[in-house]
Design a protein around this motif. Sequence first.
Motif, PDB file in Angstrom:
ATOM      1  N   LYS A   1       0.904  -1.129  -0.057  1.00 18.44           N
ATOM      2  CA  LYS A   1      -0.232   0.140  -0.234  1.00 18.44           C
ATOM      3  C   LYS A   1       1.198   1.106  -0.036  1.00 18.44           C
ATOM      4  O   LYS A   1       0.571   2.325  -0.329  1.00 18.44           O
TER       5      LYS A   1
ATOM      6  N   PRO B   1       1.730   2.270  -5.982  1.00 17.76           N
ATOM      7  CA  PRO B   1       0.301   2.402  -5.105  1.00 17.76           C
ATOM      8  C   PRO B   1      -0.112   3.915  -4.942  1.00 17.76           C
ATOM      9  O   PRO B   1      -1.081   4.183  -4.945  1.00 17.76           O
ATOM     10  N   GLN B   2       1.183   4.781  -4.717  1.00 11.47           N
ATOM     11  CA  GLN B   2       0.682   6.037  -4.314  1.00 11.47           C
ATOM     12  C   GLN B   2       0.285   6.745  -5.503  1.00 11.47           C
ATOM     13  O   GLN B   2      -0.441   7.691  -5.372  1.00 11.47           O
ATOM     14  N   LYS B   3       0.888   6.529  -6.744  1.00 16.32           N
ATOM     15  CA  LYS B   3       0.525   7.346  -7.988  1.00 16.32           C
ATOM     16  C   LYS B   3      -0.816   7.002  -8.586  1.00 16.32           C
ATOM     17  O   LYS B   3      -1.504   7.604  -8.982  1.00 16.32           O
ATOM     18  N   ALA B   4      -0.853   5.645  -8.359  1.00 19.64           N
ATOM     19  CA  ALA B   4      -2.393   5.139  -8.787  1.00 19.64           C
ATOM     20  C   ALA B   4      -3.462   5.457  -8.128  1.00 19.64           C
ATOM     21  O   ALA B   4      -4.678   5.805  -8.452  1.00 19.64           O
ATOM     22  N   SER B   5      -3.512   5.647  -6.508  1.00 17.51           N
ATOM     23  CA  SER B   5      -4.459   6.074  -5.636  1.00 17.51           C
ATOM     24  C   SER B   5      -4.370   7.556  -5.676  1.00 17.51           C
ATOM     25  O   SER B   5      -5.687   8.135  -5.259  1.00 17.51           O
TER      26      SER B   5
ATOM     27  N   MET C   1      -2.956   9.177  -3.508  1.00 20.04           N
ATOM     28  CA  MET C   1      -2.793   9.647  -1.867  1.00 20.04           C
ATOM     29  C   MET C   1      -1.544  10.253  -1.505  1.00 20.04           C
ATOM     30  O   MET C   1      -0.380  10.019  -2.489  1.00 20.04           O
TER      31      MET C   1
END
Length: 199
Positions: free
Chosen positions: A144, A183-187, A189
């Motif tokens: 995550k 996951p940071q770029k995809a979400s 956040m």
Amino acid sequence: MGVKNPWEPVQTFSNTQTPRLQRELHVKNGEAGILTTQVSKLIGWGRSSSLWPATFGLACCAIEMMSASADRFDISRFGAEVFRASPRQADLMIVAGRCSIKMAPILRQIYDQMPDPKWVIAMGACASCGGVFNNYAIVQGVDKIVPVDVFIPGCPPTPEMLLYGFNELQRKIREGIPNPPDPQKASGMKLHGPIGEEL
């Protein structure tokens, strides 16, 4: 009274064998040799054979990671003996142990400081899915926070399991399998660091 030699048939046979043919040795005569390969495979082989892990031990799995680099298991056989203290000199992060919510921004910051190409191994059940710590304080899987290439199960996983996961990562690099999505770029956040700045 003559004593018969029991080895006479063998000696007679071996002494009457025809000598081997003379083989022509390779002589350098100035002609260029030929090596055919793809440049991408050569680069993949070089990258997979010289991975430099960042020291990032968080909990009890770090002891198993340290023993994997000791003389009994010897991770240096695979080209990873140089554990780097600086993320700018490392291209592999082995997340060994549970990652708390407070540690997540630091984990991400160290990952962002590593030069490309970079890879991540999640070592142990806590790093992979939170393990037995199913509560608000522990990140339920470091995938995550950072893109994880290889998950190693176990609580704690043995050094042999780490070496197997390391070999799987080497195979992945040699075959050119791309990293998973970030996951940071995809979400979208954003993590906030320990003093409030955005990472």
